[in-house]
Design a protein around this motif. Structure first.
Motif, PDB file in Angstrom:
ATOM      1  N   ARG A 355       0.842  -1.218   0.000  1.00 47.45           N
ATOM      2  CA  ARG A 355       0.000   0.000   0.000  1.00 47.45           C
ATOM      3  C   ARG A 355       0.864   1.251   0.000  1.00 47.45           C
ATOM      4  N   ASP A 356       1.920   1.230   0.772  1.00 51.25           N
ATOM      5  CA  ASP A 356       2.807   2.393   0.803  1.00 51.25           C
ATOM      6  C   ASP A 356       3.486   2.608  -0.550  1.00 51.25           C
ATOM      7  N   VAL A 357       3.888   1.516  -1.187  1.00 54.34           N
ATOM      8  CA  VAL A 357       4.528   1.640  -2.501  1.00 54.34           C
ATOM      9  C   VAL A 357       3.550   2.225  -3.511  1.00 54.34           C
ATOM     10  N   GLU A 358       2.316   1.753  -3.497  1.00 53.67           N
ATOM     11  CA  GLU A 358       1.299   2.279  -4.418  1.00 53.67           C
ATOM     12  C   GLU A 358       1.092   3.777  -4.222  1.00 53.67           C
ATOM     13  N   GLN A 359       1.204   4.245  -2.989  1.00 49.94           N
ATOM     14  CA  GLN A 359       0.993   5.667  -2.681  1.00 49.94           C
ATOM     15  C   GLN A 359       2.283   6.480  -2.750  1.00 49.94           C
ATOM     16  N   GLY A 360       3.418   5.818  -3.041  1.00 47.24           N
ATOM     17  CA  GLY A 360       4.697   6.530  -3.058  1.00 47.24           C
ATOM     18  C   GLY A 360       5.118   7.011  -1.692  1.00 47.24           C
ATOM     19  N   ALA A 361       4.719   6.277  -0.644  1.00 45.21           N
ATOM     20  CA  ALA A 361       4.919   6.742   0.729  1.00 45.21           C
ATOM     21  C   ALA A 361       6.044   5.968   1.406  1.00 45.21           C
ATOM     22  N   ASN A 362       7.076   6.675   1.814  1.00 47.58           N
ATOM     23  CA  ASN A 362       8.069   6.123   2.734  1.00 47.58           C
ATOM     24  C   ASN A 362       8.338   7.158   3.820  1.00 47.58           C
TER      25      ASN A 362
END
Length: 396
Positions: A355-362
């Motif tokens: 989910r984080d990868v899909e949202q570009g979230a790190n």
């Protein structure tokens, strides 16, 4: 006054000692995990780093917790580690217990504990080398680099059944170094500046002469020969002297992955360990590919891309040379690992990462967003300290 001679250099006339031998590889249960986290200690006045590791260690010694707590290179750092864990869920349980003990001690000292790969605005020349023989030796050898090494990483150990299996696992994992970097990146700020890197921490690691990647060999006998050649030079005494992205740890029967920035939460740290374990299960059970020396032709480029751009990096597939968004390759990898993750009880952890990868979230993105909103790095660190406390402590 004469400058001190760097350590490990034999004076003229002294007989050189015999080169040390590589420790025997101790077989361990395949895919068991061990996680180490280097953490920041900050004051609660301006949220700069604070030299409280001795006080924290004394207070921690009075409490019950799993694993170990030890000092690190400078006195504003502390390292916690789990015991041997069989799943990412167990890693999370142990890290949560360690976090709660750390917070109890920090609250007594009126300081805070923070994750992240760098402290956003500390000044390296203000740091103190922790008073321990190895750290004093490293400081004498590396000079100012030792204080600049006030950076914070997560290390993940993976159990391997035998030494040849460990080397095969190491070189297979090397293809996924960019994935590990992008998922864990949490060091965009250094010395008060946005570096434009998602993981600037690894630039500090790369300054050391024994950094980089392990030599390509798939037999322990050949690796022992490499180690013997290295120790004959007098430059290397043990595996600790290699700052490779992944290195064997024969005394534990593991390989140790060292490229992760310390995440802002223990939940993310455990999820990253679960990802590593699922990859390892895929390697062992399906033998999906055989690593080659040519894999490393794109290694440095892929590593740089992930450090610089995080989840927005370009990834070059080592076997084909195909260029694609790292995000796409990461999502395909996480989805392909689903059966192995489910068998290990790691399904929810990998779903969270996906989910984080899909949202570009790190975590690097989270830190930049907070700085954009607050315009004050001290407030970003304060909010990072609240985030580290867990769901009950996240008020920002």
């Amino acid at each position: 006054m004469a400058e001190p001679r760097p350590p490990d250099i034999t004076p003229a006339g002294d007989a050189p000692s015999a080169p040390p031998a590589l420790e025997p590889f101790r077989a361990s249960e395949p895919l068991t995990l061990g996680v180490e986290l280097e953490l920041q200690l900050v004051n609660t006045h301006d949220y700069d780093l604070a030299p409280y590791s001795d006080e924290m260690l004394r207070l921690m010694a009075r409490l019950q917790w799993p694993g170990a707590v030890v000092p690190e290179m400078t006195s504003s750092m502390i390292e916690v580690s789990t015991g041997v864990c069989r799943s990412g869920t167990q890693v999370l349980e142990e890290l949560t217990q360690l976090r709660e003990a750390l917070l109890r001690c920090a609250d007594k000292l009126n300081i805070a504990v923070v994750g992240g790969g760098t402290h956003p605005f500390q000044l390296w020349h203000h740091q103190r080398i922790y008073d321990k023989p190895r750290f004093r030796e490293l400081s004498a050898l590396y000079g100012y680099l030792s204080k600049q090494f006030t950076v914070f990483g997560q290390h993940v150990h993976v159990g391997c059944p035998d030494p040849d299996a460990a080397l095969l696992m190491l070189h297979r994992m090397s293809r996924y170094i960019p994935h590990f970097i992008a998922l864990s990146a949490s060091s965009p700020f250094v010395q008060g500046q946005d570096t434009q890197f998602d993981s600037a921490r690894l630039n500090s690691v790369s300054a050391f002469p024994m950094s980089g990647r392990a030599p390509f060999t798939l037999s322990w006998q050949a690796f022992e020969a490499f180690f013997a050649r290295s120790t004959r030079t007098g430059v290397v005494r043990s595996m600790k002297d290699f700052y490779w992205d992944i290195r064997p740890k024969p005394e534990y029967g593991t390989i140790e992955i060292r490229v992760f920035d310390t995440p802002l939460t223990v939940e993310r740290a455990a999820a990253l360990a679960a990802f590593v374990q699922a990859l390892g299960a895929w390697f062992l059970q399906e033998q999906p590919f055989m690593p080659q020396e040519d894999d490393y032709m794109v290694y440095t480029y892929n590593r740089f891309q992930a450090c610089r751009f995080g989840l927005e990096a370009v990834y070059v597939e080592p076997a084909t040379g195909r260029h694609q968004p790292l995000r796409d390759h990461l999502l395909a990898t996480l989805r392909g690992l689903a059966p192995h993750a489910e068998a290990l009880g790691a399904g929810p952890a990998l779903e969270m990462l996906a989910r984080d990868v899909e949202q570009g979230a790190n975590d690097a993105r989270w830190l930049r967003q907070r700085q954009s909103r607050e315009r004050l790095l001290a407030e970003v660190v304060r909010q990072g300290a609240q985030r580290f406390r867990g769901p009950q402590g996240r008020r920002s």
